[in-house]
Design an enzyme around this catalytic site. Structure first.
Site, short mmCIF file in Angstrom:
data_model
loop_
_atom_site.label_atom_id
_atom_site.label_comp_id
_atom_site.label_asym_id
_atom_site.label_seq_id
_atom_site.Cartn_x
_atom_site.Cartn_y
_atom_site.Cartn_z
N HIS A 17 -8.68 -12.52 9.23
CA HIS A 17 -7.68 -12.07 8.82
C HIS A 17 -6.81 -11.13 9.92
CE1 HIS A 17 -7.84 -12.82 4.31
NE2 HIS A 17 -8.91 -13.43 4.76
N ASP A 117 -1.60 -7.94 3.81
CA ASP A 117 -2.44 -9.24 3.63
C ASP A 117 -2.68 -9.42 2.20
OD1 ASP A 117 -4.85 -10.59 5.41
OD2 ASP A 117 -5.40 -10.14 2.98
N ALA A 351 -20.67 -18.59 19.37
CA ALA A 351 -20.00 -19.48 19.94
C ALA A 351 -18.42 -19.23 20.23
CB ALA A 351 -19.89 -20.99 19.12
N GLN A 353 -15.68 -20.43 19.94
CA GLN A 353 -15.23 -21.37 19.18
C GLN A 353 -13.93 -22.38 20.18
OE1 GLN A 353 -15.63 -22.02 15.01
NE2 GLN A 353 -13.49 -22.12 15.05
N ASN A 372 -8.40 -20.89 9.51
CA ASN A 372 -8.36 -20.59 11.03
C ASN A 372 -8.95 -21.52 11.72
OD1 ASN A 372 -6.87 -17.90 10.50
ND2 ASN A 372 -8.56 -16.54 11.05
N ALA A 391 -15.42 -19.00 -0.55
CA ALA A 391 -13.89 -18.69 -0.77
C ALA A 391 -13.26 -19.88 -1.12
CB ALA A 391 -13.56 -17.86 0.53
N GLU A 392 -11.80 -20.24 -0.42
CA GLU A 392 -10.96 -21.27 -0.66
C GLU A 392 -11.56 -22.56 0.03
OE1 GLU A 392 -9.08 -20.16 3.20
OE2 GLU A 392 -10.95 -19.56 2.00
#
Length: 481
Positions: A17, A117, A351, A353, A372, A391-392
């Site tokens: 976030h 947020d 990592a 990423q 993300n 979560a989602e």
């Protein structure tokens, strides 16, 4: 030049976030030099890296953005996650009021609004007290936003008992999805927990009270979901994504320091053929127990595929901490695995990423489908094998696999919080997903489709693109009010 306007951002302090909030602030001040932004940082009691992370973020931003770290608060002795998080945000209200008053005393430009947020909507009350508009920054996608708003409407206006969906075979039509959604498999776990559902749907209800919702997506990715939001009673919606931090230092470690491991990872990738390596990484909070880690190792060895695997150690049971790197990963892997795969694979801890996804050697990404990470993989045109965690993420996986055909499934409805028996993915299932991701005509077609989505994601942010124009509409609203 005209009068200056100042926005105060209140991000949820989790890394995903926080980073996307800072990237949004950068987009805004780059777009219009009459805007400035202050980001208020709340410190989670178990996050020891917040100070170094904030310094690193502050060093990467342009003039016009500043950071204020709020005092630490022990929100509540309650050890369960949902009440703790709710109390944690509530405990910072007075600090936010004080920080905004300090900005005014220091001669900041006119306060034009608070950007809050999606998990901090209780702060809307602070904006009301200050007599300024509030906006929500929804860090996930439009389909998830549409679903949460619809669930809130089903419960509060149509008096539907959502707990009845748990364990049911019902496939429901949701406005933001083209395909029926098997509710028990893909709705967030919080929907089936009293405290979690109350909090989640109260955020949705409060979001309706704001002047607008900024969504980290772009219209070309989720046209159906973006269109559906207008019919769900949402305030003005601004798709302003993909908000991704693609300019990060590729060789820096998790605390922003130069990392020898970062250099080694990229040097190894430099030696691999284009699009030949599958990258496995499950986000800043993703980890597996030893039995599941062994199963992943067996799958990789059976597939014969080149791989780079970010393997993290789970936190101690009951601890609200992030995973850490193993001192010796061989201890949780099948005996001899590292030796047998030394020529084709690397097992790493943390990592870099973005740097890895952007490398030409990467041909596929086994991902938890955090939003993300989803936007990053689309940006770089890398197809995904979906293995969500919490979560989602199950919803994101469903959208990627079923709605958008940009991903294959390893286990779309996997939930980290279920009992092991129904939550164990075998080596054969994992291997099958990896092969489908990396081999054959279907994989080539999928790669082509993801590359097209990548081009659209970049155009959306360019001058005249859909997200560029959406951002301009948001700035116009801020300056008008």
């Amino acid at each position: 030049m005209g009068t200056k306007s100042h926005l105060v951002f209140i991000p949820w302090p989790g890394l995903g976030h926080l980073v996307s909030t800072v990237e949004l602030a950068k987009l805004l001040v780059d777009h219009d030099d009459r805007l400035s932004v202050t980001v208020l940082i709340m410190k989670l009691p178990f996050d020891s890296e917040v100070d170094s992370r904030t310094k690193s973020l502050a060093a990467s931003v342009a003039a016009g953005i500043r950071f204020v770290i709020l005092p630490s608060r022990n929100a509540s002795p309650d050890t369960s996650r949902v009440p703790f998080l709710a109390h944690f945000i509530e405990s910072h209200k007075a600090d936010v009021r004080e920080a905004v008053a300090d900005l005014h005393r220091c001669g900041s430009p006119r306060l034009a609004g608070l950007v809050i947020d999606m998990f901090c909507t209780t702060m809307i009350e602070v904006a009301s007290d200050l007599g300024v508009p509030s906006y929500v920054f929804f860090t996930s996608g439009a389909a998830v936003l549409s679903l949460i708003l619809h669930l809130q409407s089903l419960q509060d206006e149509h008096h539907m008992d959502l707990t009845g969906l748990e364990g049911s075979d019902a496939e429901l039509d949701f406005p933001g999805f083209r395909n029926p959604l098997p509710a028990a498999k893909f709705l967030p776990s919080e929907v089936f927990m009293d405290e979690g559902r109350r909090l989640l749907l109260s955020h949705a209800l409060r979001s309706r009270e704001t002047r607008g919702i900024l969504v980290n997506t772009f219209t070309e990715l989720e046209p159906h979901a973006v269109e559906a939001l207008a019919g769900l009673g949402a305030p003005a919606v601004y798709p302003v994504g993909p908000i991704v931090n693609i300019k990060v230092e590729s060789k820096k470690g998790p605390e922003g320091n130069n990392s020898p491991q970062g250099f080694e990872i990229l040097e190894w990738l430099d030696q691999q053929p284009a699009a030949s390596v599958v990258f496995l990484c499950f986000g800043s909070l993703g980890s597996f127990n030893e039995d599941q880690a062994k199963e992943i190792a067996r799958a990789l060895e059976q597939s014969g595929c080149r791989f780079m695997w970010s393997l993290r150690q789970p936190p101690a049971k009951g601890k609200m901490e992030a995973p850490s790197d193993y001192a010796n990963p061989a201890e949780v892997l099948p005996e001899g695995f590292l030796d047998r795969t030394a020529g084709v694979g690397r097992v790493i801890g943390w990592a870099p990423q973005v740097a890895i996804l952007g490398h030409q050697a990467i041909g596929g990404f086994v991902s938890h489908c955090g939003w993300n990470s989803t936007l990053e993989t689309i940006w770089f045109g890398v197809p995904v094998a979906a293995w969500p965690q919490y979560a989602e993420q199950q919803l994101n996986a469903f959208e990627l696999v079923v709605e958008l055909s940009l991903a294959v499934e390893i286990k779309m409805d996997y939930r980290r919080d279920l009992a092991k028996g129904s939550n164990f993915v075998t080596a054969n299932e994992i291997e099958g997903g990896i092969r489908k991701l990396m081999e054959g005509e279907e994989a080539r077609e999928r790669r082509k489709k993801v590359k097209e989505a990548s081009e659209k994601s970049r155009k959306a942010l360019m001058e005249g693109g859909s997200s560029y124009l959406s951002l301009a509409r948001f700035i116009e609203d801020v300056r008008r009010h």
